[in-house]
Design a protein around this motif. Structure first.
Motif, PDB file in Angstrom:
ATOM      1  N   ILE A 121     -39.646-111.011 -54.341  1.00  0.00           N
ATOM      2  CA  ILE A 121     -40.550-110.726 -55.460  1.00  0.00           C
ATOM      3  C   ILE A 121     -40.912-112.000 -56.216  1.00  0.00           C
ATOM      4  O   ILE A 121     -42.072-112.205 -56.597  1.00  0.00           O
ATOM      5  CB  ILE A 121     -39.904-109.692 -56.408  1.00  0.00           C
ATOM      6  N   SER A 122     -39.927-112.874 -56.429  1.00  0.00           N
ATOM      7  CA  SER A 122     -40.180-114.111 -57.165  1.00  0.00           C
ATOM      8  C   SER A 122     -40.710-115.236 -56.276  1.00  0.00           C
ATOM      9  O   SER A 122     -40.855-116.368 -56.728  1.00  0.00           O
ATOM     10  CB  SER A 122     -38.893-114.582 -57.841  1.00  0.00           C
ATOM     11  N   ARG A 123     -40.958-114.932 -55.002  1.00  0.00           N
ATOM     12  CA  ARG A 123     -41.512-115.882 -54.032  1.00  0.00           C
ATOM     13  C   ARG A 123     -40.594-117.084 -53.795  1.00  0.00           C
ATOM     14  O   ARG A 123     -41.051-118.173 -53.464  1.00  0.00           O
ATOM     15  CB  ARG A 123     -42.895-116.370 -54.473  1.00  0.00           C
ATOM     16  N   MET A 124     -39.301-116.877 -53.965  1.00  0.00           N
ATOM     17  CA  MET A 124     -38.333-117.914 -53.637  1.00  0.00           C
ATOM     18  C   MET A 124     -37.843-117.768 -52.199  1.00  0.00           C
ATOM     19  O   MET A 124     -37.159-118.642 -51.677  1.00  0.00           O
ATOM     20  CB  MET A 124     -37.149-117.855 -54.601  1.00  0.00           C
ATOM     21  N   GLU A 125     -38.159-116.661 -51.582  1.00  0.00           N
ATOM     22  CA  GLU A 125     -37.767-116.396 -50.192  1.00  0.00           C
ATOM     23  C   GLU A 125     -39.019-116.108 -49.385  1.00  0.00           C
ATOM     24  O   GLU A 125     -39.798-115.211 -49.700  1.00  0.00           O
ATOM     25  CB  GLU A 125     -36.812-115.200 -50.133  1.00  0.00           C
ATOM     26  N   LYS A 126     -39.231-116.913 -48.338  1.00  0.00           N
ATOM     27  CA  LYS A 126     -40.369-116.694 -47.447  1.00  0.00           C
ATOM     28  C   LYS A 126     -39.956-115.757 -46.325  1.00  0.00           C
ATOM     29  O   LYS A 126     -38.907-115.932 -45.715  1.00  0.00           O
ATOM     30  CB  LYS A 126     -40.854-118.032 -46.882  1.00  0.00           C
ATOM     31  N   VAL A 127     -40.789-114.764 -46.064  1.00  0.00           N
ATOM     32  CA  VAL A 127     -40.441-113.734 -45.091  1.00  0.00           C
ATOM     33  C   VAL A 127     -41.494-113.691 -43.995  1.00  0.00           C
ATOM     34  O   VAL A 127     -42.694-113.604 -44.266  1.00  0.00           O
ATOM     35  CB  VAL A 127     -40.334-112.344 -45.762  1.00  0.00           C
TER      36      VAL A 127
END
Length: 357
Positions: A121-127
């Protein structure tokens, strides 16, 4: 021989971390069962932790000339962090009071799943949904959450029943329904604690970019938590005797929570994280259930129920699937960008699987 001994130090350290966490839940349960007020216990524990960490800002400000200035913006962010952490702390205390340490340690395995969701959600993890690592993390997250619902909503019969189980008579029915509703409420509060801890990790990652002085952040975090717990205690606690400390299990719980489960556990976990990495640290999480079962049986006389066992197994399987997906992603990062580049960026990664701060 010396290298092997050094390599075993993180293993010993993490065993102590997990044992300290499970022991804290058992000691808290013992103190609250003995009639100790949970709100004053939280205040005294936070105040003692703040007192222990008080020298840190003075030491770092004198010894480190490169220490960044502590601005009002950073202090405001730490206060918000303390607010989230205090919500996690109170959810955990009340949840343990209503349920058991076994349920509490089982719910702690939800932290990686919640952290993964919040990081997306916070765009700290790229999926990349086509990759096996992202699919594994998604499946593990769903399994962990489903397992949490199982362990909360289905208590089940005790695996080791007592020699003379109480008969379910009409006058006992209301009491049994009350215990079941308390167990469910405790389970959801412990789920909320895991969510708040995950939110805490995301907030830590943002603050450390602006102010990377961990012990200073810990002191101000505990200082603000002490103020918040004092305000809550003053509002909710009306009996003057609840503020009096006696030499009993309540005092032991406060000392243990502040010194062992607080300062020692967080410091040791951070050291192990630095030496062995977050994936290694995370592998010890499910051991908390084993320790909680043993300590709860010895000191509280609690039995392990079938629902707790089934739900805990599902959570642990989901937990390890998330860990596997995370390790696969890190392997691909190393292959794609080189070992040196990955190590340079690893300090900015979220401590996804760190213990309760």
């Amino acid at each position: 021989m010396e290298g092997r001994a050094r390599g075993s130090l993180p293993f010993v350290g993490m065993m102590m971390v997990v044992l300290a966490q499970a022991g804290n839940m058992v000691v808290m349960k013992m103190a609250m069962s003995d009639g100790i007020n949970k709100y004053t216990m939280v205040f005294y524990s936070n105040a003692l932790s703040s007192l222990v960490l008080l020298p840190c800002p003075f030491i770092f400000s004198r010894r480190s000339g490169s220490c960044p200035p502590l601005t009002s913006s950073v202090l405001g962010k730490i206060f918000l962090l303390a607010l989230v952490g205090f919500a996690a702390q109170m959810s955990g205390y009340v949840g343990i009071d209503y349920s058991s340490p076994v349920l509490g340690t089982a719910m702690m395995n939800l932290i990686p799943a919640f952290t993964f969701i919040l990081a997306i959600i916070s765009r700290m993890e790229k999926v990349n949904w086509k990759s096996s690592s992202s699919q594994a993390k998604l499946v593990g997250t769903i399994a962990s959450i489903l397992g949490a619902f199982v362990v909360t909503l289905y208590k089940g019969p005790p695996i080791l029943p007592s020699p003379s189980p109480p008969s379910v008579q009409p006058r006992h029915l209301l009491f049994l329904l009350s215990r079941q509703s308390n167990w469910i409420l405790g389970g959801f509060l412990l789920m909320a604690e895991a969510f708040f801890i995950s939110l805490l990790y995301i907030g830590q990652a943002f603050i450390l970019k602006d102010y990377p002085v961990v012990l200073n952040i810990m002191f101000y975090y505990m200082f603000f938590s002490t103020i918040l717990s004092l305000l809550l205690s003053v509002i909710t606690v009306r009996e003057p005797e609840s503020w009096i400390l006696n030499v009993d299990v309540g005092l032991i719980a406060i000392l243990y929570s502040a010194l062992v489960a607080g300062v020692f556990r967080i410091t040791m976990c951070t050291w192990c994280l630095k030496r062995a990495g977050p994936v290694y640290v995370s592998m010890f999480k499910p051991l908390g259930i084993v320790f909680a079962v043993g300590l709860g049986f010895i000191f509280l006389g609690e039995m392990l129920h079938l629902g707790s066992l089934i739900g805990a197994l599902v959570i642990v399987m989901g937990f390890y699937v998330v860990v596997w997906g995370k390790s696969k992603q890190e392997e691909k990062t190393i292959e794609g960008s080189g070992v040196g580049e990955c190590l340079a960026s690893s300090s900015h990664k979220i401590p996804l699987l760190q213990s309760n701060a």
